[in-house]
Design a protein around this motif. Structure first.
Motif, short mmCIF file in Angstrom:
data_model
loop_
_atom_site.label_atom_id
_atom_site.label_comp_id
_atom_site.label_asym_id
_atom_site.label_seq_id
_atom_site.Cartn_x
_atom_site.Cartn_y
_atom_site.Cartn_z
N VAL A 1 -32.94 -43.86 31.73
CA VAL A 1 -33.37 -44.20 32.01
C VAL A 1 -32.88 -44.75 33.54
CG1 VAL A 1 -32.56 -47.47 32.00
CG2 VAL A 1 -33.03 -45.35 30.20
N GLU A 2 -31.80 -44.17 34.44
CA GLU A 2 -31.33 -44.23 35.68
C GLU A 2 -32.57 -43.64 36.73
OE1 GLU A 2 -29.90 -44.96 39.27
OE2 GLU A 2 -29.18 -45.50 37.30
N SER A 3 -33.46 -42.10 35.47
CA SER A 3 -34.37 -42.23 36.33
C SER A 3 -35.30 -42.23 36.29
CB SER A 3 -34.70 -39.65 35.37
OG SER A 3 -35.35 -39.23 36.37
N TYR A 4 -35.86 -43.50 35.09
CA TYR A 4 -36.63 -44.06 35.72
C TYR A 4 -36.60 -45.19 36.19
CZ TYR A 4 -39.58 -42.27 32.12
OH TYR A 4 -39.90 -40.94 30.97
N PHE A 5 -35.19 -45.83 36.25
CA PHE A 5 -35.57 -46.79 37.49
C PHE A 5 -35.92 -46.48 39.06
CE2 PHE A 5 -32.12 -49.85 35.00
CZ PHE A 5 -33.24 -49.79 34.23
N LYS A 6 -35.00 -45.08 39.11
CA LYS A 6 -35.05 -44.41 40.79
C LYS A 6 -36.79 -44.33 41.01
CE LYS A 6 -30.82 -41.30 40.75
NZ LYS A 6 -30.58 -40.69 41.06
N ILE A 7 -37.90 -44.37 40.31
CA ILE A 7 -39.03 -43.79 40.28
C ILE A 7 -39.92 -45.22 40.35
CG2 ILE A 7 -41.01 -42.85 39.41
CD1 ILE A 7 -39.79 -41.00 37.98
N TYR A 8 -38.95 -45.84 39.55
CA TYR A 8 -39.66 -47.09 39.98
C TYR A 8 -39.39 -47.98 41.69
CZ TYR A 8 -39.85 -47.88 34.40
OH TYR A 8 -40.30 -47.12 33.37
#
Length: 378
Positions: A365-372
């Motif tokens: 989830v943290e990885s996706y938040f960085k992309i967002y």
């Protein structure tokens, strides 16, 4: 731009829907990063909708749209269905991030949305889809070629998006080499293991008692929600013939005195994985497997299981080598009862901790938040 809304698109209900879609969306929603999180879910009919409704939390905003077979002659109908579902929500699209599970839905969205919104689309590439259809899809040549045509167009369209997620380093390299996608556009986000996938000694003792296992019994587990060709269920018979006790967590029952068959709900899987002493992943040599991020591998290591694998999935081979949490072999002949005894001496808690750091849902989830965030700041 302020992204108030995340729209997550999943075009079908597959075997990993609970583990990779619902678990992810629930976790993202709970973080309150967005004002609202929507799940846009493709269904074939009302039966599909009724079957899945009981699994979806009542507070998760779910928008159903009718999906059609993946052939170019159905693209218009799919796009019309998605467009209608979007319009009904009456959202300000300037405040939306569109996260698509797979490149094909990203292509459909790019054909529906004004070009200025394309930068807000995040295609989540899950594998070598073109080759997967070529190798594993059983159909007549014409229909197969039509599916491949659709996916080739979808993968080529990835060049139109500013940010892309891929499940493995090998998949990223595949996209760069075969489709000339810029490296800096591609982030790596592997398949996740949910929060309950961790080593738990009490679960281990409880399930081993339920399975009538003695303390000295070594148990190897094979888990899959699918009976697809690449899963290699038949190898379990070979292991059982060697005198190994095998826990078969799949729909495909195998009759053998050394094989314990169970097909359990997603929520029960961690307990059964804890009961085992090692896990096995055995894939054929192909580009599909080479670039994969197997869900079960993430779940195995997060439960602290040493893994036995052949050298066909790059991510697995690299991980086992780096963290010394399993063995890579060329032949099943290399596996014997002593193999499991040796693997059972490894530190389960350490394997679990390292697995959670790399594949746990919080990390993903943290990885996706960085992309967002990078999308918002473009």
């Amino acid at each position: 731009m302020k992204a108030n809304y995340l729209l997550y698109f999943c075009d079908s209900i597959g075997s990993v829907f609970d583990s990779q879609v619902l678990a992810l969306i629930n976790s993202i929603s709970n973080k309150k990063y967005f004002k609202e999180v929507y799940l846009f879910l493709g269904i074939k009919d009302e039966k599909d909708k009724n079957n899945i409704n009981s699994k979806i939390p009542p507070d998760l905003k779910t928008v159903f749209y009718k999906t059609y077979p993946n052939y170019p002659f159905f693209n218009f109908l799919i796009r019309r269905s998605i467009k209608s579902a979007l319009q009904e929500q009456r959202l300000n699209l300037n405040e939306v991030i569109f996260h698509t599970r797979g490149e094909l839905t990203a292509l459909h969205l790019s054909e529906i949305l004004d070009k200025k919104y394309h930068k807000n689309i995040l295609p989540d590439v899950r594998g070598a889809s073109v080759e997967e259809i070529g190798e594993f899809y059983d159909s007549n040549k014409f229909l197969k070629s039509q599916k491949i045509t659709n996916y080739i167009k979808a993968v080529k369209s990835l060049n139109h998006f500013n940010k892309i997620s891929a499940v493995s380093i090998s998949l990223k390299q595949y996209l760069i080499t075969n489709y000339h996608i810029a490296s800096d556009r591609i982030s790596i986000t592997p398949c996740l293991a949910g929060p309950d996938f961790r080593y738990d000694e009490s679960q281990r003792e409880y399930i081993r008692k339920e399975l009538n296992l003695k303390s000295e019994d070594s148990l190897i587990v094979f888990s899959t929600g699918s009976t697809a060709n690449w899963q290699n269920n038949d190898l379990l018979i070979l292991l059982a013939e060697k005198g190994l006790k095998v826990l078969n967590l799949s729909k495909k029952e195998i009759n053998h005195k050394n094989i314990i068959n169970r097909f359990v709900s997603y929520s029960e899987i961690p307990a059964y994985l804890n009961a085992a002493d090692a896990a096995i992943i055995w894939r054929d040599k192909s580009i599909v497997n080479k670039v994969a991020s197997p869900v079960k591998f993430s779940e195995y290591v997060c439960c602290g299981l040493p893994v036995i694998a052949n050298n066909t999935v790059d991510m697995i081979s690299e991980y086992l080598t780096e963290f010394d949490c399993g063995i890579i072999i060329d032949s099943l002949d290399s596996i014997a009862p002593v193999t499991l005894k040796n693997l059972s001496k490894k530190n389960r808690k350490m394997i679990s901790g390292t697995g959670i750091v790399n594949f746990g849902i919080e990390t993903v989830v943290e990885s996706y938040f960085k992309i967002y965030s990078s999308i918002i700041n473009l």
